[in-house]
Design a protein around this motif. Structure first.
Motif, mmCIF file in Angstrom:
data_model
loop_
_atom_site.group_PDB
_atom_site.id
_atom_site.type_symbol
_atom_site.label_atom_id
_atom_site.label_comp_id
_atom_site.label_asym_id
_atom_site.label_seq_id
_atom_site.Cartn_x
_atom_site.Cartn_y
_atom_site.Cartn_z
ATOM 1 N N SER A 1 135.062 121.191 5.893
ATOM 2 C CA SER A 1 135.471 120.116 6.853
ATOM 3 C C SER A 1 136.461 120.466 7.969
ATOM 4 N N ASP B 1 139.321 119.788 8.752
ATOM 5 C CA ASP B 1 140.612 119.586 8.211
ATOM 6 C C ASP B 1 140.758 120.657 7.047
ATOM 7 N N ARG C 1 137.738 120.036 2.437
ATOM 8 C CA ARG C 1 136.379 119.863 1.742
ATOM 9 C C ARG C 1 135.208 120.557 2.143
ATOM 10 N N CYS C 2 134.503 120.781 1.245
ATOM 11 C CA CYS C 2 133.309 121.552 1.746
ATOM 12 C C CYS C 2 132.047 120.868 0.841
ATOM 13 N N ALA D 1 128.057 119.385 8.531
ATOM 14 C CA ALA D 1 129.502 119.325 8.988
ATOM 15 C C ALA D 1 129.567 117.753 9.350
ATOM 16 N N GLN E 1 128.234 115.062 7.733
ATOM 17 C CA GLN E 1 128.255 114.534 6.419
ATOM 18 C C GLN E 1 129.821 114.809 5.848
ATOM 19 N N LEU E 2 130.217 115.983 5.911
ATOM 20 C CA LEU E 2 131.555 116.288 5.419
ATOM 21 C C LEU E 2 132.635 115.359 6.341
ATOM 22 N N GLU E 3 132.540 115.102 7.728
ATOM 23 C CA GLU E 3 133.505 114.216 8.436
ATOM 24 C C GLU E 3 133.191 112.892 8.040
ATOM 25 N N ASP E 4 132.005 112.350 7.540
ATOM 26 C CA ASP E 4 131.824 110.980 6.869
ATOM 27 C C ASP E 4 132.305 110.946 5.588
ATOM 28 N N GLY F 1 131.326 115.456 0.285
ATOM 29 C CA GLY F 1 131.593 116.932 -0.262
ATOM 30 C C GLY F 1 132.719 117.054 -1.079
#
Lengths: 323, 323
Positions: free
Chosen positions: B19, B21, B24-25, B53, B55-58, B61
């Motif tokens: 992610s 930040d 998370r991954c 990527a 999905q991670l910002e959503d 992860g």
């Protein structure tokens, strides 16, 4: 034992065991799909491959089609090329007009290992101005070698012996040597003869870590050289130990002898054009022989006194790379 | 996009998307098991990784455990290290007492690529006498690059940017440079910071093929240097084009900048010990700073003006290799 690799569209090809007479083969099978995977687990692979070799001598197998063969190991994680023939080093100093090199250590550079060309593959260069040259060499393939091994320990890690054409672009070699950083532009992909052999397969021709065979080289069907591999100033086991001084060597590392050269070069000729040019400079004050042209061929084959050919032949044509 | 690799007992590890930040991954999954396979088919891999990527910002992860991370690409077929910072080259000439190097070409050697150490892995050497030194660098990873590309074309092949500690053993460096063959003993395995980023991820810090970030280096928890990557005399695209002059570059080739160095080294410090020693020679006629000892640590992190850390940190300890 004699191993080869059939081109099958995959980067590592398909591993084959080849009969002693070189006419038949058996695929090593899905458990040993390619040479790199076999060398990574040699303790397990070796008896399986030897069992196939026994079957071949009992008449099993299919006809070996040399036209389908890739380099025995089409790529590897590491290729380290030595320069272990003192005669070659001395002559190249004349060819390149460079300072005497540090004689303490074996010379060695790391070269391109992501692709080794097959023995009959065309060899493509962008232009002839690079000074296209062949270099006939022998080499070894090791399994995993721990950092800091002795030469005697290193000898036990030499699993296979190969014959190499280390293609060189001489116009780049001297400027790159002057940087001290070694060769990038001067050393494109090497070619490798079709058969990789276990050292025992060479019999009395494998002595003290040296391949004591004449390497017959023909340029455009004319004999150019037939120097013998026995005059290495250090053996392959010493090259392996040197390479492992500060690094673990990954299984599948290939290590080269450098250009095969003999003290009686006037008799046996040379294994690269640049060295012949040095001999011409000594004799006449200037080089007479030019480098290769598109369309030229080079053939390399190491032969025993009885005429056997343990590695098979490299036989290639230099061509213009299509843009 | 930010990519990392989780150690999973396999040589190439498991590819992760991280992610923005860094907390998370998401595993890239069985179709893209590792970074090397993704870079080999980047046109197909990139949109799949970008979808993860998003999905991670959503909020999807799992928590990223930095302690489990290997180098983003734990091995590759080719590692070519440039020396593109003129300030570093000038100072090293003093440190090594060598001749001025050919200024025409970017300097480049081929190094060990079969293993890149992870960002927190202990770094083992057989003895301290080798002159253990770190070298803070930036690097790029390319997809397949055809021989003869222009620098502008090469730029389009730069897929990822990384941060590297190019471990060096200085006692071997000068003798190896004098051979002209480059570095084998002087250059064991490199370490790589945990996150590989696409160039766009660097925003305004990616300019003209240069990483315009301060590389903060701490040796035993004391600040040693914070030179900025912007002063490369040639950009990464020019290093890539140089490397591809006479060879096709295999997908996954990693190319390094060489030690990051700035003209105002008196202000920002250095990215390797050897360079500091050269500065001491200029100031005092002799070097004062010794090389590393077992137990020493080095930390490297490239930070933006806002304090972001796109590559994460290398934080390692030097240890004695067990026999």
């Amino acid at each position: 034992m004699r191993l080869a690799t059939r081109a099958n569209g995959k980067p590592d090809g398909e591993l084959l065991v080849v009969s002693a007479d070189g006419t038949r083969c058996l695929a090593a099978g899905p458990q040993l799909p390619n040479l790199l995977s076999a060398i990574e687990d040699w303790a397990s692979a070796q008896p399986q491959l030897e069992a196939l070799a026994v079957q071949l001598e009992d008449g099993a197998g299919e006809r070996l089609d040399e036209a389908t063969l890739a380099a025995p190991m089409p790529r590897s994680w590491q290729w380290l090329d030595g320069s272990a023939f003192q005669t070659h080093a001395d002559l190249m100093q004349i060819a390149f007009d460079t300072e005497p090199l540090n004689p303490v250590r074996p010379l060695m550079y790391q070269g391109m290992s992501d692709r080794f060309l097959g023995p009959r593959e065309d060899v493509a260069f962008l232009d002839e101005a690079g000074g296209i040259d062949f270099e006939g060499e022998f080499g070894v393939i090791v399994d995993a070698v721990p950092m800091g091994v002795s030469p005697a320990e290193a000898m036990q890690h030499i699993r296979l012996v190969v014959q190499i054409n280390d293609w060189s672009l001489r116009a780049y070699a001297v400027p790159e040597m002057h940087t001290g950083f070694g060769f990038i532009l001067a050393k494109p992909a090497c070619s490798v003869a079709p058969i990789a052999v276990t050292p025992d397969e060479l019999g009395a021709s494998w002595q003290d870590g040296r391949v004591c065979l004449d390497l017959q080289i023909d340029w455009n069907d004319e004999r150019f050289g037939s120097a013998n591999g026995r005059e290495m100033s250090v053996g392959f086991h010493e090259l392996v130990a040197h390479a492992a001084t500060t690094r673990d060597l990954v299984a599948g590392t290939m290590i080269g002898s450098g250009t095969v050269a003999n003290r009686d070069y006037a008799e046996v000729g040379s294994s690269c054009i640049s060295e012949r040019r040095a001999i011409e400079i000594i004799a006449n004050g200037k080089p007479d022989t030019g480098f290769m042209h598109f369309g030229d061929t080079v053939r390399m084959e190491a032969c025993t006194a009885e005429g056997a050919s343990p590695f098979g032949a490299i036989d290639q044509r230099v061509v213009a790379r299509q843009a």
